[in-house]
Each structure stands twice: as C-alpha cells, then as structure tokens.
Scaffold this motif. Structure first.
Motif: not given
Length: 373
Positions: A320-326, A343-352
């Motif tokens: 919901d936060k992603c729709a409410a806040e840029e 990004c509000h919820f960034p991914e882990d720093p890997t591409i495995e």
C-alpha cells in the motif's frame, strides 16, 4: 585505425579537471500535450515522457542511461542538447543555466555539446557528400581549422576508420556501420566536450556494433570527451560506461557505478532488467545460476502513470505504501557511495538465482505448470 594517430584535445579541455561536474540536470521534465475533444484543439491530457529527473555527467566521464523502449531516454537526450524545450527543471552546463537559453546564448555552447543520432540512414542528408556533411558544423560555426576544412575532414575520416579518399562520396554508397562512423566524425568536427549518443548502435548488425562501440570508447579515452550513452542493450552499456542510470516510465529509479548496478542492484526493476539478459556459462559449472524474473503486462501509459512508485503495477514487492508515496532517489543501507535507489522495499544486493523464479504472468505460470505435469 592507425595506432600512432594523434587525436587533438578538445578546445578548452585544460580548464576542466576530470571528475568535475560538466552537465547537471535537476528536475528535468517534458510533457507533450494530448489534443482531443470538442473543439479538437482542446488539451485533454499530457504524455509525461520525462518527469522530474536528476543526473550529473562529469568531465571526461561516460554516463550510461538504460531502460526499455518508451521510458523517455531519447527525449532526455534531446532535452539536454536543447533540440527540445523542457517543460520544467534546469539544465546547467559548466555552471551556466541553459534551460531556456536563446539561440544567440546557445551559439557558443552548441559546438561543445554534440549528438550522435540513432538512425544512421535518416540522420545524414542524402544530397550532400561526406565532406559536406562533416564540414557543415564548421561552416555554421565559422571555424576555419589549420590547413583548411577539407584537410580536417580527411583527418576525421581517418580517425573513425574510413578512407579519406571517400571525401566526395554520398551516404548511399556506405553501409550502416560506415554511415554511423560518418555521424561520429561529424560529432567530433567541433572538438566537443560532451557527446550525447542516442542508441548509436541499435540499428546496426551485431557484427558491426562492437566496431562502433570500440571506436567511441577509444575516442572517449583519447580525447577525454564526456559521453551520455543512451541504450537499451545492457551489455553495450556495461562495456562503455563508468556510471549507469536506470530509467522507467519517465523516472530514474537507480543510479550507481557500473559494477554496483550490474552485480549489486537494489531496485526490483533493475533486477528484472538484468535477469532478461541472456547469459551462457560453459566454463564454470560451479557458478551460481542467475535469477529469472518475468513480469506481467506492459508498461503503463505515460499519459496516466500509476500513483506513487510507477513500477508498482508490475512489482512483486508492491504494498500500500508504494501506491501512496513516491519513493525518493536516495542512498539506502548497504549501498556504496553514490549508489542511489528509489524503492521503499529494495531487493537484496545480488543477482544469484532464487529458490523459485518470479513469474508474475498468470498465463505463463499456468503454461509452465501444465508442461511440468
């Protein structure tokens, strides 16, 4: 190309130090009005092609701008070269605001900012010879090189790997790769400090792409020219650029140096973009598998983009936060200096590879499940 060929330094290059800001863009915006209704000329909306982006290109740096088709990359390049008028924001070149500069005010700067266009066929005038095409910028700017313009054009043809004797030939007598080399020579004619290369190899055969990219890389290194390299081919950008910005639907969503973007991305869209790059590893069986992410649907319309984060409609982590806040473009924990992510919820720093592939397309998931059974 001759190895002992000495390339001239850009005019005024000694006044700038490598690493100093050359081009600074803040809040750059370009909206194209959409006409319709009654009366027909009434504005009913706007295509938000570029919507408030920030970027900095340093002296002598190669800065890559990547993203899928329609994200606003080419529009950004044309705004920076002032081929288009920005709707909002500022463009500063060597500390001078050129956002809304007049033609007279831009005259001394035009020679320092050049562009290589995407299509090598339509960007060259078929009625002019190669000599006329390359010498044209010198005539417009009333520049008379030592030894004359013809001598300088022949030198430029040799620099880009073409025969100087082709001076009097017409564009239709050259292949696509050769035409793009002519475009490079034209961009170098005024010894610029910044070249905006708008997908300079996307229209060429793969066998020719490497030649043109290596040519641009050599020119960038030997002349110290800064490049804004716009492309959707991630492998080409990785080979050419020092820093990379990832763009999605008119917004820059991640910026960092080449290694951190390609090996430690944090934005979900960057992960999805990198997972689409085909990679074959036949030498090291112990190497970890790369993640696979397959998104659902198409990019939303730039006329009516989603609220908040523009990637949320295709993101597997959206809340919901992603729709409410840029999300702001900031440095998050775990990132190195200069690596910014929106990004509000960034991914882990890997591409495995993950335990399970991310498949958001229901039809594709059902098909794979059926084939698995």
């Amino acid at each position: 190309m001759k190895e002992d060929l000495v390339l001239p330094a850009p005019r005024g290059a000694t006044t700038d130090s490598a690493g100093d800001p050359l081009l600074v863009v803040e809040g750059l915006t370009k909206h194209f009005p959409v006409k319709g209704g009654f009366p027909i000329r009434r504005t009913v909306g706007a295509v938000q092609a570029v919507d408030g982006i920030d970027l900095t290109v340093n002296v002598g740096e190669s800065f890559g701008l990547v993203g899928e088709s329609g994200c606003g990359k080419s529009t950004t390049g044309r705004l920076i070269t002032r081929l288009m008028e920005p709707t909002a924001g500022t463009i500063s070149y060597r500390g001078k605001d050129i956002t809304h500069a007049s033609r007279r005010e831009l005259a001394p700067i035009r020679s320092e900012i050049q562009m290589i266009f995407q299509d090598p066929y339509s960007s060259l005038n078929p009625r002019q010879t190669v000599g006329k095409i390359i010498s044209g910028p010198m005539e417009i700017n009333e520049i008379e090189p030592e030894g004359g313009r013809e001598k300088r054009v022949r030198e430029l043809l040799e620099i880009v790997g073409l025969n100087p004797e082709h001076y009097n030939r017409f564009p239709h007598e050259f292949s696509g790769g050769q035409r793009q080399r002519i475009g490079v020579a034209r961009a170098l004619a005024l010894e610029p400090k910044l070249i905006v290369a708008d997908e300079p190899v996307s229209a060429l055969d793969v066998s020719i792409q490497a030649q043109v990219v290596n040519l641009l890389k050599q020119v960038q290194q030997e002349l110290g020219i800064a490049f804004l390299f716009i492309a959707h081919d991630l492998a080409v950008v990785r080979h050419f650029s020092h820093r990379v910005a990832v763009m999605y639907l008119g917004k820059i969503i991640e910026v960092g140096d080449r290694d951190s973007i390609y090996t430690r991305p944090r934005h979900p869209y960057t992960h999805a973009l990198l997972s689409a790059v085909p990679e074959v590893n036949l030498s090291d069986e112990s190497a970890p598998d790369r993640e696979r992410i397959r998104l659902a649907g198409d990019v939303p319309s730039p006329i009516s983009p989603p609220s908040g984060c523009r990637f949320r409609t295709r993101c597997w982590k959206a809340q919901d936060k992603c729709a409410a806040e840029e999300p702001p473009l900031v440095q998050i924990s775990g990132n190195r200096d200069g690596h910014l992510t929106a990004c509000h919820f960034p991914e882990d720093p890997t591409i495995e590879g993950r335990d399970e592939d991310i498949v958001l397309d229901p039809a594709l998931a059902a098909l794979e499940e059926e084939l698995g059974d």
